[in-house]
Motif scaffolding. Structure first.
Motif, PDB file in Angstrom:
ATOM      1  N   LEU A  51       0.819  -1.196   0.000  1.00 52.97           N
ATOM      2  CA  LEU A  51       0.000   0.000   0.000  1.00 52.97           C
ATOM      3  C   LEU A  51       0.860   1.257   0.000  1.00 52.97           C
ATOM      4  O   LEU A  51       1.893   1.306   0.669  1.00 52.97           O
ATOM      5  CB  LEU A  51      -0.902   0.011   1.231  1.00 52.97           C
ATOM      6  CG  LEU A  51      -2.066  -0.980   1.189  1.00 52.97           C
ATOM      7  CD1 LEU A  51      -2.546  -1.269   2.594  1.00 52.97           C
ATOM      8  CD2 LEU A  51      -3.197  -0.430   0.339  1.00 52.97           C
ATOM      9  N   ALA A  52       0.417   2.268  -0.732  1.00 52.05           N
ATOM     10  CA  ALA A  52       1.044   3.585  -0.677  1.00 52.05           C
ATOM     11  C   ALA A  52       0.714   4.235   0.668  1.00 52.05           C
ATOM     12  O   ALA A  52      -0.228   3.828   1.355  1.00 52.05           O
ATOM     13  CB  ALA A  52       0.539   4.452  -1.830  1.00 52.05           C
ATOM     14  N   PRO A  53       1.472   5.244   1.083  1.00 54.15           N
ATOM     15  CA  PRO A  53       1.265   5.840   2.414  1.00 54.15           C
ATOM     16  C   PRO A  53      -0.167   6.300   2.677  1.00 54.15           C
ATOM     17  O   PRO A  53      -0.709   6.031   3.753  1.00 54.15           O
ATOM     18  CB  PRO A  53       2.244   7.010   2.422  1.00 54.15           C
ATOM     19  CG  PRO A  53       3.351   6.580   1.511  1.00 54.15           C
ATOM     20  CD  PRO A  53       2.684   5.799   0.424  1.00 54.15           C
ATOM     21  N   SER A  54      -0.782   6.995   1.738  1.00 51.01           N
ATOM     22  CA  SER A  54      -2.140   7.497   1.970  1.00 51.01           C
ATOM     23  C   SER A  54      -3.145   6.369   2.096  1.00 51.01           C
ATOM     24  O   SER A  54      -4.060   6.422   2.936  1.00 51.01           O
ATOM     25  CB  SER A  54      -2.553   8.449   0.850  1.00 51.01           C
ATOM     26  OG  SER A  54      -1.751   9.612   0.849  1.00 51.01           O
ATOM     27  N   ALA A  55      -2.996   5.344   1.268  1.00 52.84           N
ATOM     28  CA  ALA A  55      -3.904   4.201   1.339  1.00 52.84           C
ATOM     29  C   ALA A  55      -3.728   3.449   2.658  1.00 52.84           C
ATOM     30  O   ALA A  55      -4.708   3.019   3.281  1.00 52.84           O
ATOM     31  CB  ALA A  55      -3.661   3.270   0.160  1.00 52.84           C
ATOM     32  N   GLN A  56      -2.486   3.297   3.097  1.00 54.92           N
ATOM     33  CA  GLN A  56      -2.230   2.620   4.366  1.00 54.92           C
ATOM     34  C   GLN A  56      -2.836   3.411   5.529  1.00 54.92           C
ATOM     35  O   GLN A  56      -3.436   2.833   6.449  1.00 54.92           O
ATOM     36  CB  GLN A  56      -0.728   2.443   4.582  1.00 54.92           C
ATOM     37  CG  GLN A  56      -0.366   1.689   5.864  1.00 54.92           C
ATOM     38  CD  GLN A  56      -0.827   0.252   5.836  1.00 54.92           C
ATOM     39  OE1 GLN A  56      -0.324  -0.546   5.053  1.00 54.92           O
ATOM     40  NE2 GLN A  56      -1.808  -0.082   6.671  1.00 54.92           N
ATOM     41  N   ALA A  57      -2.693   4.723   5.487  1.00 59.81           N
ATOM     42  CA  ALA A  57      -3.246   5.556   6.555  1.00 59.81           C
ATOM     43  C   ALA A  57      -4.770   5.453   6.587  1.00 59.81           C
ATOM     44  O   ALA A  57      -5.377   5.421   7.670  1.00 59.81           O
ATOM     45  CB  ALA A  57      -2.814   7.004   6.355  1.00 59.81           C
ATOM     46  N   TYR A  58      -5.403   5.404   5.444  1.00 57.98           N
ATOM     47  CA  TYR A  58      -6.866   5.268   5.378  1.00 57.98           C
ATOM     48  C   TYR A  58      -7.288   3.950   6.015  1.00 57.98           C
ATOM     49  O   TYR A  58      -8.222   3.906   6.837  1.00 57.98           O
ATOM     50  CB  TYR A  58      -7.302   5.345   3.920  1.00 57.98           C
ATOM     51  CG  TYR A  58      -8.795   5.520   3.686  1.00 57.98           C
ATOM     52  CD1 TYR A  58      -9.717   5.578   4.722  1.00 57.98           C
ATOM     53  CD2 TYR A  58      -9.272   5.633   2.377  1.00 57.98           C
ATOM     54  CE1 TYR A  58     -11.064   5.741   4.481  1.00 57.98           C
ATOM     55  CE2 TYR A  58     -10.627   5.808   2.123  1.00 57.98           C
ATOM     56  CZ  TYR A  58     -11.518   5.856   3.175  1.00 57.98           C
ATOM     57  OH  TYR A  58     -12.865   6.018   2.936  1.00 57.98           O
ATOM     58  N   ILE A  59      -6.602   2.881   5.682  1.00 61.66           N
ATOM     59  CA  ILE A  59      -6.935   1.574   6.238  1.00 61.66           C
ATOM     60  C   ILE A  59      -6.723   1.562   7.752  1.00 61.66           C
ATOM     61  O   ILE A  59      -7.545   1.003   8.507  1.00 61.66           O
ATOM     62  CB  ILE A  59      -6.096   0.484   5.542  1.00 61.66           C
ATOM     63  CG1 ILE A  59      -6.624   0.274   4.114  1.00 61.66           C
ATOM     64  CG2 ILE A  59      -6.124  -0.833   6.335  1.00 61.66           C
ATOM     65  CD1 ILE A  59      -5.727  -0.569   3.259  1.00 61.66           C
ATOM     66  N   ASN A  60      -5.648   2.173   8.215  1.00 56.04           N
ATOM     67  CA  ASN A  60      -5.407   2.243   9.655  1.00 56.04           C
ATOM     68  C   ASN A  60      -6.549   2.961  10.369  1.00 56.04           C
ATOM     69  O   ASN A  60      -6.972   2.563  11.462  1.00 56.04           O
ATOM     70  CB  ASN A  60      -4.091   2.955   9.939  1.00 56.04           C
ATOM     71  CG  ASN A  60      -2.881   2.171   9.456  1.00 56.04           C
ATOM     72  OD1 ASN A  60      -2.975   0.995   9.106  1.00 56.04           O
ATOM     73  ND2 ASN A  60      -1.733   2.827   9.412  1.00 56.04           N
ATOM     74  N   HIS A  61      -7.043   4.023   9.750  1.00 51.78           N
ATOM     75  CA  HIS A  61      -8.154   4.780  10.321  1.00 51.78           C
ATOM     76  C   HIS A  61      -9.411   3.914  10.405  1.00 51.78           C
ATOM     77  O   HIS A  61     -10.082   3.883  11.448  1.00 51.78           O
ATOM     78  CB  HIS A  61      -8.409   6.023   9.459  1.00 51.78           C
ATOM     79  CG  HIS A  61      -9.785   6.593   9.586  1.00 51.78           C
ATOM     80  ND1 HIS A  61     -10.261   7.158  10.755  1.00 51.78           N
ATOM     81  CD2 HIS A  61     -10.800   6.673   8.676  1.00 51.78           C
ATOM     82  CE1 HIS A  61     -11.507   7.568  10.560  1.00 51.78           C
ATOM     83  NE2 HIS A  61     -11.848   7.287   9.325  1.00 51.78           N
ATOM     84  N   MET A  62      -9.762   3.205   9.346  1.00 51.29           N
ATOM     85  CA  MET A  62     -10.961   2.367   9.359  1.00 51.29           C
ATOM     86  C   MET A  62     -10.830   1.242  10.384  1.00 51.29           C
ATOM     87  O   MET A  62     -11.790   0.911  11.091  1.00 51.29           O
ATOM     88  CB  MET A  62     -11.211   1.773   7.974  1.00 51.29           C
ATOM     89  CG  MET A  62     -11.601   2.780   6.916  1.00 51.29           C
ATOM     90  SD  MET A  62     -12.228   1.973   5.424  1.00 51.29           S
ATOM     91  CE  MET A  62     -10.869   0.882   4.994  1.00 51.29           C
ATOM     92  N   THR A  63      -9.658   0.643  10.454  1.00 50.85           N
ATOM     93  CA  THR A  63      -9.449  -0.445  11.404  1.00 50.85           C
ATOM     94  C   THR A  63      -9.595   0.042  12.840  1.00 50.85           C
ATOM     95  O   THR A  63     -10.199  -0.634  13.681  1.00 50.85           O
ATOM     96  CB  THR A  63      -8.052  -1.065  11.195  1.00 50.85           C
ATOM     97  OG1 THR A  63      -7.941  -1.526   9.833  1.00 50.85           O
ATOM     98  CG2 THR A  63      -7.843  -2.252  12.119  1.00 50.85           C
ATOM     99  N   ALA A  64      -9.056   1.215  13.125  1.00 51.57           N
ATOM    100  CA  ALA A  64      -9.200   1.783  14.467  1.00 51.57           C
ATOM    101  C   ALA A  64     -10.668   2.030  14.796  1.00 51.57           C
ATOM    102  O   ALA A  64     -11.118   1.789  15.926  1.00 51.57           O
ATOM    103  CB  ALA A  64      -8.402   3.080  14.577  1.00 51.57           C
ATOM    104  N   ALA A  65     -11.440   2.489  13.807  1.00 48.18           N
ATOM    105  CA  ALA A  65     -12.867   2.710  14.019  1.00 48.18           C
ATOM    106  C   ALA A  65     -13.576   1.406  14.372  1.00 48.18           C
ATOM    107  O   ALA A  65     -14.539   1.394  15.144  1.00 48.18           O
ATOM    108  CB  ALA A  65     -13.496   3.334  12.777  1.00 48.18           C
TER     109      ALA A  65
END
Length: 235
Positions: free
Chosen positions: A115-129
């Motif tokens: 994953l590119a940085p922005s995509a990885q950050a988005y996934i991290n956000h959803m997982t935390a939710a």
């Protein structure tokens, strides 16, 4: 002209979100990457970068539906997440395949292994939710289908979609009726949860929604700029 993501007279938590944050929907629609999808002018490497990243993103999205299953209070909710997983795994690849056909590669060849940085950050956000409440998770997941379906309805509603448009398959998929039905169901359930939530949870739900909207715009930017893990040179 700006087009609101909610109809006049709509009520409920998600309608309030759509009105308050319509500027993020507009930023999503006006981004150069989506403009390139509308005009059929994207470079091949941008299309492939998007497909590879979105394949990994949707894999993570399915896992977040799994978190929703674990949080589900009853079988009605379980059925919602189960059906959503089925649609993503069985159907959403068709949109990717339409882009791969344009690029002249197989779907398997287009899939990325990192994953590119922005995509990885988005996934991290959803997982935390998904480790908060059911309402916060659903609020984080909602912008993905809502922005895409709203953009497709807006674009295809302005003029009939040219059958020779290079991205016809992508646009027609997201303008499909069954996808719209899934979005309506997601909003209905989130409205129901929000009506029962306290102020603090509703605030976290809105923050999760807004953050995902920002990441949707940044996902376009990631694909447009061919973002990867190369350190910026500061210039």
């Amino acid at each position: 002209m700006d087009v609101l993501p909610v109809a006049p007279g709509e009520t409920g938590f998600t309608a309030e979100l759509g009105r308050r944050h319509a500027d993020l929907f507009e930023a999503f629609y006006e981004h150069p990457f989506l403009k390139g999808l509308r005009e059929g002018s994207l470079a091949r490497e941008q299309v492939l970068h998007y497909v590879g990243q979105d394949y990994q993103y949707l894999t993570a999205y399915v896992r977040c539906y799994g978190l929703g299953l674990a949080l589900s209070p009853d079988r009605e909710w379980m059925r919602f997440f189960h059906d959503g997983v089925s649609v993503i795994l069985a159907e959403e690849g068709h949109a990717h395949e339409a882009l791969c056909a344009y690029a002249g590669v197989s779907y398997e060849e287009a899939q990325a292994d990192r994953l590119a940085p922005s995509a990885q950050a988005y996934i991290n956000h959803m997982t935390a939710a998904g480790h908060d409440t059911l309402g916060v998770l659903l609020a984080a997941l909602l912008p993905c289908p809502w922005t895409y379906l709203w953009a497709a309805a807006r674009f295809t509603g302005e003029a009939p979609l040219d059958p020779d448009h290079p991205f016809h398959g992508w646009w027609s998929f997201y303008a499909g009726a069954y996808e719209s039905d899934k979005l309506a169901r997601t909003r209905e359930l989130l409205d129901r949860v929000a009506a029962e939530a306290g102020p603090a949870e509703r605030e976290r739900m809105e923050r999760a929604f807004v953050t995902s909207c920002h990441y949707e715009v940044r996902f376009w930017e990631m694909a447009w700029s061919l973002e990867d893990w190369t350190p910026p040179d500061g210039s």
